[in-house]
Design a protein around this motif. Structure first.
Motif, PDB file in Angstrom:
ATOM      1  N   LEU A   1       6.278   0.348 -10.517  1.00 36.57           N
ATOM      2  CA  LEU A   1       6.348   0.219  -8.914  1.00 36.57           C
ATOM      3  C   LEU A   1       7.581  -1.402  -9.277  1.00 36.57           C
ATOM      4  O   LEU A   1       7.133  -2.190  -9.973  1.00 36.57           O
ATOM      5  CB  LEU A   1       5.526  -0.268  -8.030  1.00 36.57           C
ATOM      6  N   LYS A   2       8.674  -1.568  -9.525  1.00 38.91           N
ATOM      7  CA  LYS A   2       9.597  -2.901  -9.055  1.00 38.91           C
ATOM      8  C   LYS A   2       9.641  -3.030  -8.278  1.00 38.91           C
ATOM      9  O   LYS A   2      10.491  -2.756  -7.514  1.00 38.91           O
ATOM     10  CB  LYS A   2      10.876  -2.415 -10.111  1.00 38.91           C
ATOM     11  N   ILE A   3       9.774  -4.564  -7.575  1.00 36.32           N
ATOM     12  CA  ILE A   3      10.025  -5.086  -6.314  1.00 36.32           C
ATOM     13  C   ILE A   3      11.062  -6.619  -6.799  1.00 36.32           C
ATOM     14  O   ILE A   3      10.841  -7.402  -7.788  1.00 36.32           O
ATOM     15  CB  ILE A   3       8.832  -5.732  -6.031  1.00 36.32           C
ATOM     16  N   LYS A   4      12.102  -6.786  -5.754  1.00 32.88           N
ATOM     17  CA  LYS A   4      12.830  -7.436  -6.836  1.00 32.88           C
ATOM     18  C   LYS A   4      13.543  -7.956  -4.984  1.00 32.88           C
ATOM     19  O   LYS A   4      13.020  -7.909  -4.419  1.00 32.88           O
ATOM     20  CB  LYS A   4      14.391  -6.983  -6.681  1.00 32.88           C
TER      21      LYS A   4
ATOM     22  N   CYS B   1       0.469  -1.104   0.175  1.00 27.38           N
ATOM     23  CA  CYS B   1      -0.043   0.504   0.125  1.00 27.38           C
ATOM     24  C   CYS B   1       0.903   0.920  -0.119  1.00 27.38           C
ATOM     25  O   CYS B   1       0.568   2.252  -1.225  1.00 27.38           O
ATOM     26  CB  CYS B   1      -0.847  -0.310   1.250  1.00 27.38           C
ATOM     27  N   SER B   2       1.859   0.769   0.788  1.00 22.86           N
ATOM     28  CA  SER B   2       2.352   2.551   0.612  1.00 22.86           C
ATOM     29  C   SER B   2       3.592   2.813  -0.055  1.00 22.86           C
ATOM     30  O   SER B   2       3.540   4.115  -0.941  1.00 22.86           O
ATOM     31  CB  SER B   2       3.718   2.811   2.109  1.00 22.86           C
ATOM     32  N   THR B   3       4.273   1.761  -1.006  1.00 25.44           N
ATOM     33  CA  THR B   3       4.480   2.150  -1.736  1.00 25.44           C
ATOM     34  C   THR B   3       4.555   2.408  -2.962  1.00 25.44           C
ATOM     35  O   THR B   3       4.150   3.751  -3.444  1.00 25.44           O
ATOM     36  CB  THR B   3       5.735   1.057  -2.324  1.00 25.44           C
ATOM     37  N   SER B   4       2.418   1.714  -3.484  1.00 22.67           N
ATOM     38  CA  SER B   4       2.465   2.357  -4.943  1.00 22.67           C
ATOM     39  C   SER B   4       1.248   3.934  -3.947  1.00 22.67           C
ATOM     40  O   SER B   4       1.562   4.557  -5.580  1.00 22.67           O
ATOM     41  CB  SER B   4       1.126   0.816  -4.680  1.00 22.67           C
ATOM     42  N   GLU B   5       0.662   3.959  -3.712  1.00 20.20           N
ATOM     43  CA  GLU B   5      -0.051   4.932  -3.193  1.00 20.20           C
ATOM     44  C   GLU B   5       1.214   6.049  -2.780  1.00 20.20           C
ATOM     45  O   GLU B   5       0.681   6.972  -3.785  1.00 20.20           O
ATOM     46  CB  GLU B   5      -0.632   5.167  -1.568  1.00 20.20           C
ATOM     47  N   MET B   6       2.328   6.584  -2.353  1.00 19.01           N
ATOM     48  CA  MET B   6       2.737   7.166  -2.091  1.00 19.01           C
ATOM     49  C   MET B   6       3.666   7.503  -4.065  1.00 19.01           C
ATOM     50  O   MET B   6       3.752   9.059  -4.429  1.00 19.01           O
ATOM     51  CB  MET B   6       3.791   7.432  -1.695  1.00 19.01           C
TER      52      MET B   6
END
Length: 741
Positions: free
Chosen positions: A351-354, A275-280
């Motif tokens: 948003l890239k998550i590794k 939530c925090s990564t995508s919303e910000m």
């Protein structure tokens, strides 16, 4: 761990619909990874996306007045109170977790709402709550009630913020699905507020606070389904709170905001890092490259899916100004908290998550969020059939009670009316020494340090009224919240709301929700109290039934001069008692009908917003001119109950009353009517002329009821009650029920 194959069946298990799964595949141009499916499932859950409510919520007055940010734009609402200061406030639900694990469910609800306040840069000054449970003769209800109250008390007391007010109601409709709504208030300098935004390519993204575990995974999804027998197995979805860590997090957060080290900050509540990564990112029209290997973990072998969906408490995501990383780390080290760079802001809106050198997710953040690409639905509406039946009530068929005194005592000691001292005596309501008026009054009042100002706050809703008439019942909730704030001497500023309803896919429930929103919008526009944001909690249903629709209103008001703070209790003997407003013998949906006749039927009291506003203007003028000594609104139970409360709310110094309540047709109807827009005030004899002069010029009718006396509450020369007897009835009722067995 081998990840399961992503297909429609797995998507359905995650709470997504077939259409939503197809949309995700189309947006990505491929089948989502397992981690991406998890992220979409929580971000598109009802709890995070408001997919079934946002279209209606946008019809509410979401700007204007003294609002500094639009509704839903930040972690909490922000309202200008002058002199370079603002009040931040918000209310949220933690209903489903509290039904399964009452202590932690309630505690983490308090923790989450406090983080929403201090991520705005505001120091929390007070908490309130709004609670609903089943009947207290049920052992499970007592277990839930006890656990919830202890969870709220322990978290707030350990954190060091006073719990100053709220409301508690009991009704069979909440038996399996208690409502636990937590509200928090903070004060901030307007030039020192923070925003939940990520922007500036290369700015480091830090996770701060506690480490990440497996607690709370799919908590947001769990909050988006009905309570059932399977809910007990969802215990792992309930987060675990640590108020001591949160206190450290508060101080560290305010320090980095004060030193202007950051671009943005957001609490990690529902859906955690997802939530925090995508919303910000979406708010800043940017993206992030995140490396989950850098996230401090407290459990071994956590997968990318688990790390992204964990709802472990006391964590924040911070976007730091490039070059300020070391200073931020220094501050969090000082407070003995984790502080790790887990990624960087990018200009590419992705948003890239590794994790372990593998790309686990690559999603445009806009596609995930409320107001962006998350689904928006208009559900089918249908007026419930039950309304045609339950609003029919032949008042002539209601038998007159043989003994008014017995009926009054039964109502006065009923759990909905009786003092909630069993609850609030567990709360530290005086910590930080700014509480002017604490629990048990119409509204709480909190002094703003080093000023003459104070904030008044209340939570209000009568679920029975909304059940019987959703639109008018919600208007009454707003009007009563405003009336309570006004009775304390404050001008209403704005509201936050917590909308607790059943399953939105049921047309009757969605019709009820729609009508409630209409009523709220109408009342808020009239009182110029815009909606700063809040929370929608759907699926408050058990296999047996839905809860009463309960749109809780949290309202704040401003008192410019602390000398104008007014309380409900009678102060001295020999004072004159007046009733402001008019009675229409309205008992539909009343406490009297429920307690005496075990029925919830009839037309609820009418509410005329202009009449209500006229009353507010009169009370504020009387307070400003120091003409009245007390003010107490008449709500559940009617005028006889309200008068008795005025006698004993200050149980250390009770003051009696000898009154004559005008009777229109029947004593029981007049005594227990819940007609709106009415307030009891007391006036010293020397101010009689000034009071009547001001009241006569107003649009509000007034009636002289009698005088304050010693030791006895006497009504119409027929019914007399010793104050010590009323005190025992009022203050012992709930504790006696809680000590059963």
């Amino acid at each position: 761990m081998k990840e399961p194959e992503v297909n429609l069946e797995l998507a359905l298990e995650h709470g997504l619909t077939e259409e939503e799964y197809k949309t995700i595949c189309e947006r990505l141009g491929r089948t989502p990874t397992f981690t991406e499916l998890g992220i979409f499932s929580v971000m598109w859950s009802e709890h995070c996306s408001y997919k079934n409510s946002i279209a209606l919520l946008k019809t509410l007055p979401r700007s204007g007045g003294r609002l500094l940010v639009g509704a839903g734009e930040e972690n909490a609402g922000l309202v200008d109170i002058g002199d370079g200061m603002a009040v931040a406030f918000k209310i949220e639900s933690h209903n489903h977790p509290s039904a399964v694990e009452p202590y932690q469910g309630a505690a983490t609800g308090v923790g989450g709402i406090l983080r929403d306040i201090f991520t705005m840069g505001a120091r929390p000054i007070a908490c309130l709550n709004s609670l609903r449970f089943g009947a207290l003769d049920d052992p499970r209800t007592r277990y839930l009630f006890e656990g919830v109250v202890k969870g709220i008390a322990d978290y707030g007391n350990c954190f060091g913020v006073p719990t100053v007010g709220g409301e508690v109601y009991f009704d069979e409709s909440y038996k399996y699905n208690p409502l636990v709504n937590a509200m928090a208030i903070g004060i901030v300098n307007t030039n020192r507020t923070a925003s939940a935004v990520a922007k500036g390519e290369g700015n480091p993204v830090m996770i701060v606070g506690s480490s990440t575990g497996r607690d709370g995974i799919h908590g947001a999804t769990f909050a988006s389904e009905e309570i059932s027998e399977k809910s007990e197995s969802k215990r792992p979805s309930v987060q675990v709170g640590d108020p001591f860590t949160e206190k450290l997090l508060l101080e560290a957060t305010l320090e980095i905001i004060k030193e202007d080290l950051i671009v943005g900050i957001q609490d990690m509540g529902a859906a955690g890092i997802s939530c925090s990564t995508s919303e910000m990112s979406a708010k800043g029209k940017s993206g992030m490259d995140i490396n989950l290997d850098m996230v401090p973990l407290r459990e071994e072998n956590m997968t990318a899916y688990e790390i992204m969906l964990s709802e472990s408490q006391e964590r924040m995501l911070v976007v730091v100004k490039k070059g300020k990383e070391e200073r931020v780390k220094e501050i969090f080290d000082k407070w003995d908290l984790n502080c790790e760079i887990i990624g960087y802001v990018t200009d590419e809106p992705l948003l890239k998550i590794k994790h372990h050198n593998e790309l686990k997710a690559s999603i445009p953040p806009y596609d995930l969020v409320l107001g962006g690409g998350a689904p928006v639905y208009y559900r089918e509406v249908k007026e419930p059939e039950y309304l045609k039946e339950i609003t029919k009530l032949d008042y002539n068929e209601i038998p007159e009670p043989e003994c008014i005194s017995e009926v009054f005592e039964k109502i006065f000691s009923s759990p909905n009316i009786a003092s909630k001292n069993w609850v609030y005596e567990q709360y530290d309501s005086m910590v930080r020494t700014n509480t002017v008026v604490g629990p048990g009054s119409d509204a709480a009042v909190i002094r703003i340090k080093d000023t003459q100002k104070a904030i008044a706050a209340t939570t209000d809703c009568n679920g029975r009224y909304v059940y019987l008439n959703p639109k008018e019942g919600t208007k009454i909730a707003v009007a009563e919240a405003a009336r309570n704030v006004v009775c304390s001497g404050a001008v209403p500023l704005a509201i936050t709301n917590c909308l607790n309803f059943g399953n939105p896919y049921k047309p009757e429930m969605y019709w009820t929700f729609k009508k409630a929103i209409e009523g709220m919008g109408e009342a808020c526009r009239f009182f110029n109290t815009p909606v700063t944001g809040g929370n929608v909690s759907f699926y408050n249903e058990s296999p047996d039934r839905a809860v009463y629709p309960t749109p809780v209103i949290g309202m704040v008001g401003i008192i410019e001069n602390i000398d104008n703070v007014t309380t409900a209790e009678f102060k001295d003997t020999g004072d004159l008692i007046y009733l402001l407003g008019e009675d229409y013998e309205e008992i539909g949906g009343s406490e009297y009908l429920k307690i005496q006749h075990n029925t919830v039927k009839g037309n609820i009291p009418r509410i005329d917003l202009q009449t209500e506003k006229d009353l507010h203007n009169l009370i504020l003028e009387l307070i400003e001119k120091k003409v009245i000594k007390s003010a107490h609104d008449i709500s559940e139970g009617g005028v006889m109950v309200a008068l008795a409360e005025c006698c004993i709310i200050n149980k250390e110094k009770p003051v009696g009353a000898k009154v004559h309540i005008p009777v229109k047709s029947r004593e029981d109807f007049s005594f227990f009517s819940e007609s709106q827009s009415r307030v009891i005030v007391s006036v010293s004899p020397e101010n009689k002329e000034a009071f009547e002069q001001i009241a006569s010029k107003s649009f509000t009718p007034y009636t002289f009821l009698g005088e304050t006396t010693d030791k006895i509450f006497s009504v119409n020369d027929q019914y007399q009650f010793k104050l010590e007897h009323l005190i025992k009835l009022y203050y012992s009722s709930i504790s006696e029920k809680m000590n059963i067995g």
